[in-house]
Scaffold this motif. Sequence first.
Motif, PDB file in Angstrom:
ATOM      1  N   ASP A 124     -10.532   6.684   6.478  1.00  0.00           N
ATOM      2  CA  ASP A 124      -9.270   6.965   5.796  1.00  0.00           C
ATOM      3  C   ASP A 124      -8.294   5.848   6.120  1.00  0.00           C
ATOM      4  N   PHE A 125      -7.369   5.613   5.167  1.00  0.00           N
ATOM      5  CA  PHE A 125      -6.374   4.559   5.383  1.00  0.00           C
ATOM      6  C   PHE A 125      -5.313   4.978   6.405  1.00  0.00           C
ATOM      7  N   ALA A 131     -13.317  12.886  -2.050  1.00  0.00           N
ATOM      8  CA  ALA A 131     -12.599  14.140  -2.342  1.00  0.00           C
ATOM      9  C   ALA A 131     -11.119  13.838  -2.523  1.00  0.00           C
ATOM     10  N   ASN A 132     -10.673  13.942  -3.741  1.00  0.00           N
ATOM     11  CA  ASN A 132      -9.243  13.773  -4.078  1.00  0.00           C
ATOM     12  C   ASN A 132      -8.695  12.436  -3.591  1.00  0.00           C
ATOM     13  N   LEU A 133      -9.516  11.423  -3.699  1.00  0.00           N
ATOM     14  CA  LEU A 133      -9.117  10.066  -3.307  1.00  0.00           C
ATOM     15  C   LEU A 133      -8.784   9.197  -4.508  1.00  0.00           C
ATOM     16  N   TYR A 165       1.092   9.612   3.862  1.00  0.00           N
ATOM     17  CA  TYR A 165       0.000  10.120   4.699  1.00  0.00           C
ATOM     18  C   TYR A 165       0.129   9.716   6.172  1.00  0.00           C
ATOM     19  N   CYS A 219     -11.208  10.621   4.096  1.00  0.00           N
ATOM     20  CA  CYS A 219     -11.581  11.856   4.812  1.00  0.00           C
ATOM     21  C   CYS A 219     -10.379  12.631   5.332  1.00  0.00           C
ATOM     22  N   PHE A 267      -3.988  10.213  10.432  1.00  0.00           N
ATOM     23  CA  PHE A 267      -5.010  11.197  10.051  1.00  0.00           C
ATOM     24  C   PHE A 267      -6.289  10.963  10.862  1.00  0.00           C
ATOM     25  N   MET A 294       0.847  -1.195   0.000  1.00  0.00           N
ATOM     26  CA  MET A 294       0.000   0.000   0.000  1.00  0.00           C
ATOM     27  C   MET A 294       0.883   1.245   0.000  1.00  0.00           C
ATOM     28  N   TYR A 321      -1.822  18.610   6.080  1.00  0.00           N
ATOM     29  CA  TYR A 321      -3.265  18.392   5.914  1.00  0.00           C
ATOM     30  C   TYR A 321      -4.089  19.059   7.016  1.00  0.00           C
ATOM     31  N   THR A 335       0.485   4.400   0.855  1.00  0.00           N
ATOM     32  CA  THR A 335      -0.048   5.571   1.552  1.00  0.00           C
ATOM     33  C   THR A 335       0.901   6.047   2.636  1.00  0.00           C
ATOM     34  N   ALA A 339     -10.440   2.083   1.392  1.00  0.00           N
ATOM     35  CA  ALA A 339     -11.547   2.418   0.485  1.00  0.00           C
ATOM     36  C   ALA A 339     -11.645   1.437  -0.682  1.00  0.00           C
ATOM     37  N   CYS A 340     -10.633   0.607  -0.855  1.00  0.00           N
ATOM     38  CA  CYS A 340     -10.695  -0.414  -1.920  1.00  0.00           C
ATOM     39  C   CYS A 340     -11.195  -1.745  -1.374  1.00  0.00           C
TER      40      CYS A 340
HETATM   41  C1  LIG Z   1      -5.088  13.698  -1.523  1.00  0.00           C
HETATM   42  S1  LIG Z   1      -5.636  13.190   0.070  1.00  0.00           S
HETATM   43  C2  LIG Z   1      -7.288  13.849   0.104  1.00  0.00           C
HETATM   44  C3  LIG Z   1      -7.856  13.854   1.477  1.00  0.00           C
HETATM   45  C4  LIG Z   1      -9.151  14.645   1.687  1.00  0.00           C
HETATM   46  N1  LIG Z   1     -10.320  14.030   1.123  1.00  0.00           N
HETATM   47  C5  LIG Z   1      -8.992  16.041   1.184  1.00  0.00           C
HETATM   48  O1  LIG Z   1      -9.622  16.404   0.183  1.00  0.00           O
HETATM   49  O2  LIG Z   1      -8.212  16.776   1.781  1.00  0.00           O
HETATM   50  C6  LIG Z   1      -5.909  11.446  -0.176  1.00  0.00           C
HETATM   51  C7  LIG Z   1      -6.392  10.748   1.077  1.00  0.00           C
HETATM   52  O3  LIG Z   1      -6.734   9.416   0.734  1.00  0.00           O
HETATM   53  C8  LIG Z   1      -6.289   8.553   1.750  1.00  0.00           C
HETATM   54  N2  LIG Z   1      -6.143   7.212   1.162  1.00  0.00           N
HETATM   55  C9  LIG Z   1      -5.218   6.784   0.284  1.00  0.00           C
HETATM   56  N3  LIG Z   1      -5.438   5.482  -0.024  1.00  0.00           N
HETATM   57  C10 LIG Z   1      -6.543   5.103   0.654  1.00  0.00           C
HETATM   58  C11 LIG Z   1      -7.292   3.900   0.749  1.00  0.00           C
HETATM   59  N4  LIG Z   1      -6.940   2.806   0.081  1.00  0.00           N
HETATM   60  N5  LIG Z   1      -8.366   3.880   1.562  1.00  0.00           N
HETATM   61  C12 LIG Z   1      -8.744   4.979   2.258  1.00  0.00           C
HETATM   62  N6  LIG Z   1      -8.078   6.148   2.211  1.00  0.00           N
HETATM   63  C13 LIG Z   1      -6.992   6.207   1.421  1.00  0.00           C
HETATM   64  C14 LIG Z   1      -5.011   9.172   2.252  1.00  0.00           C
HETATM   65  O4  LIG Z   1      -4.649   8.702   3.524  1.00  0.00           O
HETATM   66  C15 LIG Z   1      -5.376  10.645   2.209  1.00  0.00           C
HETATM   67  O5  LIG Z   1      -5.983  11.052   3.398  1.00  0.00           O
END
Ligand SMILES: C[S@@+](CC[C@H](N)C(=O)[O-])C[C@H]1O[C@@H](n2cnc3c(N)ncnc32)[C@H](O)[C@@H]1O
Length: 247
Positions: free
Chosen positions: A84-85, A152-154, A6, A64, A89, A1, A15, A3, A136-137
């Motif tokens: 959130d992963f 949002a931006n995920l 983050y 989130c 956060f 993974m 953030y 991430t 989220a997957c």
């Molecule tokens: C670009 S940030 C956007 C966060 C927030 N929604 C925003 O707009 O500020 C991407 C977010 O996705 C989370 N993320 C990445 N991979 C993920 C996964 N597989 N499942 C859940 N969250 C994930 C990251 O930890 C991070 O908080």
Amino acid sequence: MSTSFYETDAALAQYLLFHYGTPEQICPLLPEARGACGFPVRCVTEPLARLTLPPAARALDLGCAVGRSSFELARTFGEVMALDFSARFITAAQTMQREGAMTIRAPREGIALDEFRLTLPGDVPRERVQFRQGDACALPPNLGLFDLVLLANLIDRVPDPARCLAQLPALVAPGGWLVITSPYTWLEEYTPRGKWLDQGQGTLTSLRAHLAPGFRLAETFDLPMVIRDHHRKAQWTVTEASLWRRG
Ligand SMILES: C[S@@+](CC[C@H](N)C(=O)[O-])C[C@H]1O[C@@H](n2cnc3c(N)ncnc32)[C@H](O)[C@@H]1O
């Protein structure tokens, strides 16, 4: 993974400032960019201004981060689930929920830091939000149905965007809404190239194909954002927001 970024101190401070900072804290020397601040609030308020929802509805905030959008959703929705992963956060979001304020140190110049006291507006019904760490997957079963799901931006930060999208028909109630925002910044450090939604056709076209037939695209619009790197530098980006109606 992929991430791990983050989970770092740098990402956490960046953030928290992105979500809870004032325009003056985020862009001290870039007044031109201040209109793009407050994205975590605007990615909720701007779609909601265009939608009709049932009373006391449920919302899900996938990816989130540190929670500002989830709290904003709580002004409208009786129950908000936020996932959130990043464990760091989620812990920060829960601290903000409990205490309503946090102090952070953000890069100023070189090793110098700026200290900021960040606060959550006192009128947010923060008890309506439930934060949890998760993928989220590979969402846990039995989350139930939601009247609105926010990504949002995920989508360009997960290892398998198609798998993430495939779960959504089972999560959004009939007549409910899916809100996706993204700058479509595809990077191999987060998503293997073969899994990028954009393979030349454009991400929105690909989203439409992945979300059919369960969702119909209702509207798209641009939603700018700005993230501070340091006192003199910020990332000024324009995301595309797309609103999808569950059939
Ligand atoms: C670009 S940030 C956007 C966060 C927030 N929604 C925003 O707009 O500020 C991407 C977010 O996705 C989370 N993320 C990445 N991979 C993920 C996964 N597989 N499942 C859940 N969250 C994930 C990251 O930890 C991070 O908080």
